[in-house]
Design a protein around this motif. Structure first.
Motif, PDB file in Angstrom:
ATOM      1  N   SER A   1       2.857  -7.438   4.441  1.00 47.01           N
ATOM      2  CA  SER A   1       1.974  -6.841   3.444  1.00 47.01           C
ATOM      3  C   SER A   1       2.065  -5.337   3.313  1.00 47.01           C
ATOM      4  CB  SER A   1       0.534  -7.243   3.756  1.00 47.01           C
ATOM      5  OG  SER A   1       0.423  -8.644   3.741  1.00 47.01           O
ATOM      6  N   GLY A   2       2.238  -4.643   4.455  1.00 51.70           N
ATOM      7  CA  GLY A   2       2.342  -3.189   4.420  1.00 51.70           C
ATOM      8  C   GLY A   2       1.075  -2.498   4.910  1.00 51.70           C
ATOM      9  N   ALA A   3       1.242  -1.251   5.302  1.00 45.95           N
ATOM     10  CA  ALA A   3       0.143  -0.384   5.735  1.00 45.95           C
ATOM     11  C   ALA A   3       0.681   1.042   5.742  1.00 45.95           C
ATOM     12  CB  ALA A   3      -0.341  -0.764   7.138  1.00 45.95           C
TER      13      ALA A   3
ATOM     14  N   VAL B   1      -6.907  -3.928  -0.195  1.00 52.57           N
ATOM     15  CA  VAL B   1      -7.147  -3.975  -1.644  1.00 52.57           C
ATOM     16  C   VAL B   1      -5.832  -3.779  -2.392  1.00 52.57           C
ATOM     17  CG1 VAL B   1      -8.286  -2.816  -3.588  1.00 52.57           C
ATOM     18  CG2 VAL B   1      -9.556  -3.234  -1.453  1.00 52.57           C
ATOM     19  N   PHE B   2      -5.027  -2.796  -1.948  1.00 46.63           N
ATOM     20  CA  PHE B   2      -3.719  -2.572  -2.596  1.00 46.63           C
ATOM     21  C   PHE B   2      -2.812  -3.793  -2.432  1.00 46.63           C
ATOM     22  CE2 PHE B   2      -4.418   2.208  -1.867  1.00 46.63           C
ATOM     23  CZ  PHE B   2      -4.851   2.404  -3.176  1.00 46.63           C
TER      24      PHE B   2
ATOM     25  N   PRO C   1       0.820  -1.214   0.000  1.00 47.18           N
ATOM     26  CA  PRO C   1       0.000   0.000   0.000  1.00 47.18           C
ATOM     27  C   PRO C   1       0.853   1.262   0.000  1.00 47.18           C
ATOM     28  CG  PRO C   1      -0.703  -1.533   1.726  1.00 47.18           C
ATOM     29  CD  PRO C   1       0.625  -2.007   1.224  1.00 47.18           C
ATOM     30  N   ALA C   2       0.423   2.244  -0.770  1.00 46.81           N
ATOM     31  CA  ALA C   2       1.074   3.556  -0.792  1.00 46.81           C
ATOM     32  C   ALA C   2       0.057   4.558  -1.310  1.00 46.81           C
ATOM     33  CB  ALA C   2       2.310   3.534  -1.692  1.00 46.81           C
ATOM     34  N   GLU C   3       0.295   5.829  -1.015  1.00 41.30           N
ATOM     35  CA  GLU C   3      -0.685   6.862  -1.372  1.00 41.30           C
ATOM     36  C   GLU C   3      -0.764   7.083  -2.883  1.00 41.30           C
ATOM     37  OE1 GLU C   3      -2.819   8.095   0.538  1.00 41.30           O
ATOM     38  OE2 GLU C   3      -2.055   7.998   2.592  1.00 41.30           O
TER      39      GLU C   3
END
Ligand code: ZN
Length: 274
Positions: A107-109, A120-121, A74-76
């Motif tokens: 996974s990331g956040a 979703v990302f 995930p990233a903006e």
């Protein structure tokens, strides 16, 4: 309940566990201590490059169990998400070069991003790297992280969420990494391990210290904390998993001690408390 392990033939150690050691030292010391498996973190590859590291690992005869770690999808911005996907492709290449069958995904956040949006990302990111994983023949293990890391490290915090993504992607190269440190508290853990079944592709152990003094770097040796590791091992083995048991410990305290003495303590704890 599972029987105690009779020997260290399923023992794998993460290079981060003995963080003061370079990859060369990890290889020499694990081999000397008859530790058969190694999970390689990407930071120790940096000074050598993956090809040289792979040759060293093959020469030593160590079994490379996983490469840690990919993920952080995930990233903006779309550009940043694209960079993350590129970096995961590089991680897959590094895994292939060192002989690791698997890349573990944290996974990331992103702080402030709704967790559902982040998931979703994450799913889109994994889908985007799958063709690369297929070409390399490298598996991807989604590792749920304890919810205390949901702000910035992983929006996947339970086996339920990991299983949902794995089932949605429905690809033979995508599975779940079970880490007792992140999952021991979950009332649905037994059910979700059973649901994952053959999609459990790796298993990490350490212990939860009480009190925990640092959210990241205060994990304990197996048997020092409050996790019923043997019970969770019985569940994952009941689901069909019979691979390496990976000791992954981040600990400022244990990194300060003599790492050779520490390695012997890991082996003792493995036989006594896993
Ligand atoms: Zn882990």
């Amino acid at each position: 309940m599972a029987e105690a392990l009779r020997d260290c033939s399923r023992l794998c150690i993460h290079t981060i566990t003995t963080k003061p050691w370079s990859l060369k030292e990890c290889i020499e010391e694990y081999t000397r201590a008859d530790v058969p498996g190694i999970t390689v973190w990407r930071d120790v590859l940096q000074p050598l490059g993956a090809d040289v590291a792979g040759q060293m690992l093959r020469d030593a005869g160590l079994e490379v169990v996983s490469l840690c770690r990919g993920g952080f999808f995930p990233a903006e911005t779309e550009a940043a998400r694209g960079e993350a996907i590129d970096d995961n492709r590089r991680a897959i290449d590094e895994a292939a070069a060192v002989g690791a069958p698997l890349v573990v995904l944290v996974s990331g956040a992103v702080p402030g991003m709704p967790l559902g949006e982040a998931r979703v990302f994450i799913e889109e990111g994994i889908a985007a790297v799958l063709p690369h994983a297929e070409a390399a023949g490298v598996k991807l293990g989604i590792e749920p992280l304890h919810p205390m890391y949901a702000d910035s490290r992983s929006a996947v915090n339970t086996m339920t969420q990991a299983n949902d993504i794995v089932e949605s992607l429905n690809h033979p190269l995508v599975g779940v990494t079970v880490d007792v440190y992140h999952l021991w508290w979950d009332p649905n853990l037994q059910r979700e391990i059973r649901r994952a079944g053959g999609r459990i592709i790796s298993f990490h152990v350490c212990d939860w210290l009480s009190p925990t003094r640092d959210m990241l770097n205060d994990r304990g040796l197996m048997g020092e904390g409050c996790i019923d590791i043997r019970q969770i091992r019985a569940w994952v083995e009941g689901a069909g998993f019979n691979g390496y048991i990976e000791v992954e410990i981040f600990s400022n305290e244990l990194w300060c001690m003599n790492q050779r003495v520490y390695l012997e303590r890991i082996k003792e704890a493995f036989l006594k408390s896993v």
